[in-house]
Design an enzyme around this catalytic site. Sequence first.
Site, mmCIF file in Angstrom:
data_model
loop_
_atom_site.group_PDB
_atom_site.id
_atom_site.type_symbol
_atom_site.label_atom_id
_atom_site.label_comp_id
_atom_site.label_asym_id
_atom_site.label_seq_id
_atom_site.Cartn_x
_atom_site.Cartn_y
_atom_site.Cartn_z
ATOM 1 N N LYS A 153 48.789 49.455 49.601
ATOM 2 C CA LYS A 153 49.409 49.267 48.472
ATOM 3 C C LYS A 153 48.555 48.564 47.487
ATOM 4 O O LYS A 153 47.912 47.568 47.653
ATOM 5 C CB LYS A 153 50.829 48.215 48.728
ATOM 6 C CG LYS A 153 50.807 47.212 47.651
ATOM 7 C CD LYS A 153 51.792 47.837 46.336
ATOM 8 C CE LYS A 153 52.023 46.676 45.399
ATOM 9 N NZ LYS A 153 51.030 46.937 44.021
ATOM 10 N N GLU A 191 42.831 36.846 52.243
ATOM 11 C CA GLU A 191 41.830 36.271 51.297
ATOM 12 C C GLU A 191 42.190 36.105 50.029
ATOM 13 O O GLU A 191 42.964 36.665 49.322
ATOM 14 C CB GLU A 191 40.570 37.363 51.441
ATOM 15 C CG GLU A 191 39.874 37.705 52.371
ATOM 16 C CD GLU A 191 39.106 36.605 52.981
ATOM 17 O OE1 GLU A 191 38.640 35.430 52.174
ATOM 18 O OE2 GLU A 191 38.931 36.472 54.222
ATOM 19 N N CYS A 205 36.345 36.563 43.085
ATOM 20 C CA CYS A 205 36.900 35.373 43.836
ATOM 21 C C CYS A 205 35.708 34.487 44.182
ATOM 22 O O CYS A 205 35.697 33.423 44.486
ATOM 23 C CB CYS A 205 37.563 35.871 45.128
ATOM 24 S SG CYS A 205 36.690 37.072 45.792
ATOM 25 N N GLU A 237 41.678 27.305 39.821
ATOM 26 C CA GLU A 237 41.100 28.583 39.698
ATOM 27 C C GLU A 237 41.559 29.120 38.565
ATOM 28 O O GLU A 237 42.815 29.038 38.239
ATOM 29 C CB GLU A 237 41.387 29.437 40.803
ATOM 30 C CG GLU A 237 40.926 30.758 40.619
ATOM 31 C CD GLU A 237 41.136 31.461 41.858
ATOM 32 O OE1 GLU A 237 42.316 32.019 42.081
ATOM 33 O OE2 GLU A 237 40.125 32.277 42.502
HETATM 34 P P1 NDP Z 1 48.368 39.023 43.297
HETATM 35 O O1 NDP Z 1 48.482 38.044 44.782
HETATM 36 O O2 NDP Z 1 49.008 38.859 42.171
HETATM 37 O O3 NDP Z 1 48.227 40.476 43.727
HETATM 38 C C1 NDP Z 1 47.364 40.816 44.746
HETATM 39 C C2 NDP Z 1 48.219 42.141 45.474
HETATM 40 O O4 NDP Z 1 49.417 41.703 46.022
HETATM 41 C C3 NDP Z 1 48.538 43.157 44.340
HETATM 42 O O5 NDP Z 1 48.583 44.454 45.002
HETATM 43 C C4 NDP Z 1 49.997 42.621 43.998
HETATM 44 O O6 NDP Z 1 50.760 43.923 43.562
HETATM 45 C C5 NDP Z 1 50.394 42.435 45.248
HETATM 46 N N1 NDP Z 1 51.746 41.445 45.285
HETATM 47 C C6 NDP Z 1 52.244 40.808 44.263
HETATM 48 N N2 NDP Z 1 53.155 40.198 44.720
HETATM 49 C C7 NDP Z 1 53.421 40.334 46.023
HETATM 50 C C8 NDP Z 1 54.392 39.982 47.033
HETATM 51 N N3 NDP Z 1 55.360 39.135 46.751
HETATM 52 N N4 NDP Z 1 54.333 40.651 48.248
HETATM 53 C C9 NDP Z 1 53.407 41.503 48.458
HETATM 54 N N5 NDP Z 1 52.332 41.814 47.664
HETATM 55 C C10 NDP Z 1 52.231 41.105 46.471
HETATM 56 O O7 NDP Z 1 46.620 38.660 42.725
HETATM 57 P P2 NDP Z 1 46.212 39.294 41.640
HETATM 58 O O8 NDP Z 1 46.105 40.814 41.804
HETATM 59 O O9 NDP Z 1 46.662 38.913 40.292
HETATM 60 O O10 NDP Z 1 44.787 38.800 41.834
HETATM 61 C C11 NDP Z 1 44.171 37.431 41.255
HETATM 62 C C12 NDP Z 1 44.112 36.469 42.269
HETATM 63 O O11 NDP Z 1 43.586 37.083 43.764
HETATM 64 C C13 NDP Z 1 43.206 35.308 42.100
HETATM 65 O O12 NDP Z 1 43.774 34.097 42.284
HETATM 66 C C14 NDP Z 1 41.874 35.593 42.952
HETATM 67 O O13 NDP Z 1 41.202 34.420 43.385
HETATM 68 C C15 NDP Z 1 42.576 36.186 44.146
HETATM 69 N N6 NDP Z 1 41.424 37.168 44.727
HETATM 70 C C16 NDP Z 1 40.894 36.564 46.032
HETATM 71 C C17 NDP Z 1 39.829 37.485 46.406
HETATM 72 C C18 NDP Z 1 39.122 37.134 47.873
HETATM 73 O O14 NDP Z 1 38.613 37.852 48.408
HETATM 74 N N7 NDP Z 1 39.331 36.187 48.139
HETATM 75 C C19 NDP Z 1 39.558 38.456 45.517
HETATM 76 C C20 NDP Z 1 40.236 38.942 44.532
HETATM 77 C C21 NDP Z 1 41.007 38.305 44.166
HETATM 78 P P3 NDP Z 1 50.886 44.161 41.974
HETATM 79 O O15 NDP Z 1 49.780 44.322 41.486
HETATM 80 O O16 NDP Z 1 51.842 45.415 42.038
HETATM 81 O O17 NDP Z 1 51.522 42.738 41.532
#
Ligand code: NDP
Length: 481
Positions: free
Chosen positions: A173, A248, A282, A383
């Site tokens: 996904k 992560e 991140c 963050e």
């Molecule tokens: P989100 O958590 O909103 O989204 C990440 C993924 O989860 C997307 O595919 C999203 O889908 C999906 N998602 C959203 N809501 C749900 C849910 N309730 N259940 C399951 N899946 C869900 O994060 P962002 O994409 O906005 O990324 C930004 C954040 O991610 C920042 O806080 C950053 O720090 C963190 N991050 C961490 C990394 C790491 O390696 N530690 C790397 C990259 C980012 P959809 O897009 O459709 O909402």
Amino acid sequence: MSAPLYPNYINGEWVEGPTFDNRNPARWDEVVGRFVNGTPEDVARAADAAQAALPGWAAMTGPARGALLFRVADILEKRFEEISADMTREEGKTLPEARAEVRRSINIFRYFAGEGARLGGIVAPSERDRVHMFAFRKPVGVCGLITPWNFPSAIPAWKLAPALICGNTVVLKPASAAPLSAWRLVEACHEAGIPKGVVNFVAGPGKALGEALVNAPPLRAVSFTGSCGVGAWLHEQASRRRLRIQLEMGGKNPTIVLADASFDLAVENVVNGAFFSTGQKCTATSRAIVEETIYDRFVEALVERTKKLRVGDGMQPGVDIGPCVDEAQMNTVLRYIEIGRRECGEPLCGGRRLAGPDFDCGWFVEPTIFAGVTQDMTIAREEIFGPVLAVMKARDLRHALEIANASEFGLSASLQTSNLSRMFEYIYGIEAGLVTVNLPSAGVEYQLPFGGTKDSSFGPKEQGPAAIEFYSDYKTVYVKY
Ligand code: NDP
């Protein structure tokens, strides 16, 4: 002409349906692609297909699965320029950054393809006479992979490739803000001849699809990269079902700059860590903690260098920093800049949304530096995930470590020094999963484990040999002969 349609991929078939738009954050009116808005039923069908494909895929030899992954890498390599440009158009990072990421995805597939011939186990001497005992690796089962937009190819690749080489089948996904780069990987898997049902791709709304995925009966493991809130929710759901899980999440990564550092290199490393990829890594540096004897000179050099960065459409040569990924992310960044203004005054540079003919159609924010930031301020703790740097002053390394560690996060950290003993004091004292010296806090390679400590991560690490641990299980055998 309408934008291309990118269907979902379930049980080896391309599945069409109502769509949502994937837009270019540098030119909001440009639709990069139309993606099928998957439903919970699609996720359920994808998980069932993955379950049905599991015995056949798991029964293939490791080298045979590896041969298919090598083919995936070759296909990506042939389309290298096209896939890189797709990434810049959907996520906004500059074309050189996108190329580096696609290169990394190719290397990840090759690395794990090679692991197919190395999926060894353990042989140990028995205490019993004429008993041969050993443990070998077997797949975990159907894995759900949920990925973010900021590394839209590398993160799906570093989950997909190890999951597949270990004999698992997957439902991927992708993030709705940048699904095309992940779709390109799936397309390559299809063309490489990976059997139907082994790889499934369902784009669409995170909450509904995430819920369907984590509750799909065939699921055995979830690997997630994204925000802390979603990670915590997934953890609760997955624990109830005793799924294997890997999270992560966020970071508030420090770069400590000591007076003995190579000055110009330290400036470059902080600028690179804080602002490249628009600070949307991140592992980006969001706090620079500078020893007081060089503080003023360092801040001055940092601001001077930052003012030279060129912000713009990442497709244009010479641009250093692209836009925020979407309007919501830009508004989050601008909100934190306002909080910073209230807490510690005007930033030394940046602080605004860019305006003008080249910028009005995108989500561009100036690289922004706040100095004199203290630990109690919001911008030192939360963050931001954008091009905003908080500069803090420390008396010495011990004080810098105290400041650096006063965070709920512990993803990455960097130290700038030329002193060996201080370097080791930092390596052992810093609370972070990824530690760099005289390099930016960002920039990971696939050959070693990746992940954080504290609230940044949960579960086994990703990448390198650690990924094999997450995506495989041992079966232990005793034979009396
Ligand atoms: P989100 O958590 O909103 O989204 C990440 C993924 O989860 C997307 O595919 C999203 O889908 C999906 N998602 C959203 N809501 C749900 C849910 N309730 N259940 C399951 N899946 C869900 O994060 P962002 O994409 O906005 O990324 C930004 C954040 O991610 C920042 O806080 C950053 O720090 C963190 N991050 C961490 C990394 C790491 O390696 N530690 C790397 C990259 C980012 P959809 O897009 O459709 O909402």
